[in-house]
Enzyme design. Structure first.
Site, PDB file in Angstrom:
ATOM      1  N   ASP A 223      52.744  32.282  39.508  1.00 12.10           N
ATOM      2  CA  ASP A 223      53.623  32.373  38.341  1.00 12.10           C
ATOM      3  C   ASP A 223      54.871  31.556  38.609  1.00 12.10           C
ATOM      4  O   ASP A 223      55.474  31.650  39.695  1.00 12.10           O
ATOM      5  CB  ASP A 223      53.984  33.830  38.058  1.00 12.10           C
ATOM      6  CG  ASP A 223      54.686  33.996  36.723  1.00 12.10           C
ATOM      7  OD1 ASP A 223      53.978  34.130  35.704  1.00 12.10           O
ATOM      8  OD2 ASP A 223      55.935  33.959  36.699  1.00 12.10           O
TER       9      ASP A 223
ATOM     10  N   ASN B   9      62.851  27.532  29.921  1.00 12.25           N
ATOM     11  CA  ASN B   9      62.636  27.149  28.518  1.00 12.25           C
ATOM     12  C   ASN B   9      63.905  27.309  27.693  1.00 12.25           C
ATOM     13  O   ASN B   9      64.229  26.461  26.851  1.00 12.25           O
ATOM     14  CB  ASN B   9      61.519  28.002  27.906  1.00 12.25           C
ATOM     15  CG  ASN B   9      60.145  27.393  28.116  1.00 12.25           C
ATOM     16  OD1 ASN B   9      59.999  26.183  28.217  1.00 12.25           O
ATOM     17  ND2 ASN B   9      59.127  28.242  28.188  1.00 12.25           N
TER      18      ASN B   9
ATOM     19  N   ASP C  82      57.062  22.338  28.638  1.00 10.28           N
ATOM     20  CA  ASP C  82      55.678  21.846  28.660  1.00 10.28           C
ATOM     21  C   ASP C  82      55.489  20.792  29.742  1.00 10.28           C
ATOM     22  O   ASP C  82      54.466  20.770  30.434  1.00 10.28           O
ATOM     23  CB  ASP C  82      55.303  21.269  27.295  1.00 10.28           C
ATOM     24  CG  ASP C  82      55.101  22.343  26.246  1.00 10.28           C
ATOM     25  OD1 ASP C  82      54.985  23.530  26.631  1.00 10.28           O
ATOM     26  OD2 ASP C  82      55.048  22.004  25.042  1.00 10.28           O
TER      27      ASP C  82
ATOM     28  N   GLU D 206      52.842  30.747  31.765  1.00 10.07           N
ATOM     29  CA  GLU D 206      53.260  30.033  32.969  1.00 10.07           C
ATOM     30  C   GLU D 206      52.544  30.581  34.194  1.00 10.07           C
ATOM     31  O   GLU D 206      52.978  30.397  35.323  1.00 10.07           O
ATOM     32  CB  GLU D 206      54.781  30.142  33.158  1.00 10.07           C
ATOM     33  CG  GLU D 206      55.308  31.518  33.500  1.00 10.07           C
ATOM     34  CD  GLU D 206      55.595  32.384  32.266  1.00 10.07           C
ATOM     35  OE1 GLU D 206      56.274  33.417  32.429  1.00 10.07           O
ATOM     36  OE2 GLU D 206      55.145  32.033  31.160  1.00 10.07           O
TER      37      GLU D 206
END
Length: 368
Positions: free
Chosen positions: A224, A232, A241, A267
């Protein structure tokens, strides 16, 4: 698979042609025996042979599962020669009493050939040519031009029909092959994550079906990206992205080609390793961590701390084919790795050790 099904369809078509061929010949032979021309015997030997052979062939073809395309040519020439013999035999019996006998006989043979053998030009010729040659000789070559013209038209028509069917068959084969390729292509695409190019959960399920045919030594690793929501929020989803793409490429580069790498969630990534020992699985997790850290993706996740994108990992052995259990252990280890400060690797022991031992503890125990 589809190509095989198409071949089975063609085989079925040849079988039906064979059945129709034997049926028409046997029916014509029986009719000739029941209603013979005046002044001729009702059961001449060639006619009995044709009837018996075609009835036996009809029964055999109905129950047999063999390749009929090759047998059809052989049967056509045998039955064609017998019909030529039958025409000569009957003509010798009736002489000039029935001047139309030769023409009617020839048209009957062409009728059978045209109906049963329209898809097989070679078999058509093998069945019809012996009778045609016989009729020309029996007619003393008096009407060769008329006979040849009579048979040339259906021959030319059937030859052109055969060419069209051949092209149609080739086109159908290409279409079937293309459709199969497209289906495989879309099937593969449906198992891939469009952003990272890694397998998605459907792709993972497909790989699991063949995994346990391999040697033992299976491990499940969950990874992770640390503080990805903050990434983000700070850099925007477009940059998020890009970070996902780069991290996924780093994970893919760090493992072996046989290992399955999956984008398991937003993620979150999963690595399924096969035929690997425990210490190698641990080193692979460390290699992934170092690869991701080596990307040097800057990550300012709060006002005071500036760092880089890192990943936490949970590792568990997959034993006795129980993927769900191994996944639960890996997920629990990942949770502990995140809670212990992130950028950590935790391993879930299957033996009598604590399930929350860190990688540092594992290495320390091995060195001791």
């Amino acid at each position: 698979m589809i190509s095989h099904s198409y071949d089975e369809l063609l085989k079925s078509k040849h079988r039906l042609a064979m059945l129709l061929f034997f049926f028409l010949n046997s029916a014509t032979a029986l009719f000739s025996m029941v209603y013979p021309p005046e002044g001729s015997s009702s059961m001449p030997f060639p006619l009995v042979l044709i009837c018996g052979l075609c009835c036996a062939g009809l029964i055999f073809s109905f129950f047999s599962k063999k390749n009929y395309s090759a047998h059809l040519n052989m049967c056509s020439v045998i039955v064609g020669l017998l019909w030529g013999w039958q025409i000569a035999f009957r003509f010798a019996e009736i002489g000039q009493t029935d001047k139309n006998y030769l023409l009617v006989s020839l048209l009957s043979i062409f009728f059978i050939s045209a109906i049963a053998l329209s898809d097989n030009f070679l078999a058509f010729c093998l069945h019809a040519v012996p009778s045609t040659i016989c009729v020309i000789f029996l007619d003393d070559f008096q009407h060769v031009g008329r006979i040849l013209f009579t048979i040339s038209l259906p021959l030319i028509g059937l030859w052109l029909h055969h060419l069209m069917l051949k092209r149609s068959d080739e086109f159908t084969r290409r279409m079937v092959s293309n459709l199969y390729s497209e289906r495989e292509k879309f099937s593969d695409l449906s198992m891939l994550d469009p952003l990272t190019g890694l397998y998605n959960r459907r792709g993972l399920q497909n790989k699991l079906e063949t995994l346990f045919n391999q040697a033992s030594g299976h491990y499940v690793m969950l990874l992770d990206i640390d503080h990805f929501k903050a990434y983000n929020d700070n850099y925007g989803h477009h940059m998020g992205d890009q970070a996902l793409v780069r991290v996924s490429a780093a994970i893919r580069d760090a493992v072996r080609s046989r290992d399955v790498v999956v984008r398991y969630g937003g993620e979150e990534f999963l690595v399924l390793m096969s035929n690997v020992k425990q210490e190698h699985a641990v080193r692979m997790a460390e290699r992934i961590q170092n690869k991701v850290l080596g990307l040097n993706i800057q990550h300012l996740f709060n006002a005071e701390v500036s760092t880089h994108v890192t990943v936490s990992a949970g590792l568990a052995a997959l034993e006795e084919g129980d993927f769900i259990r191994a996944l639960g252990k890996a997920d629990s280890s990942l949770y502990n790795a995140k809670n212990s400060g992130r950028n950590k690797i935790f391993y879930a022991w299957e033996e009598d050790r604590d399930t929350d031992d860190t990688i540092e503890e594992v290495i320390g125990e091995r060195m001791a």
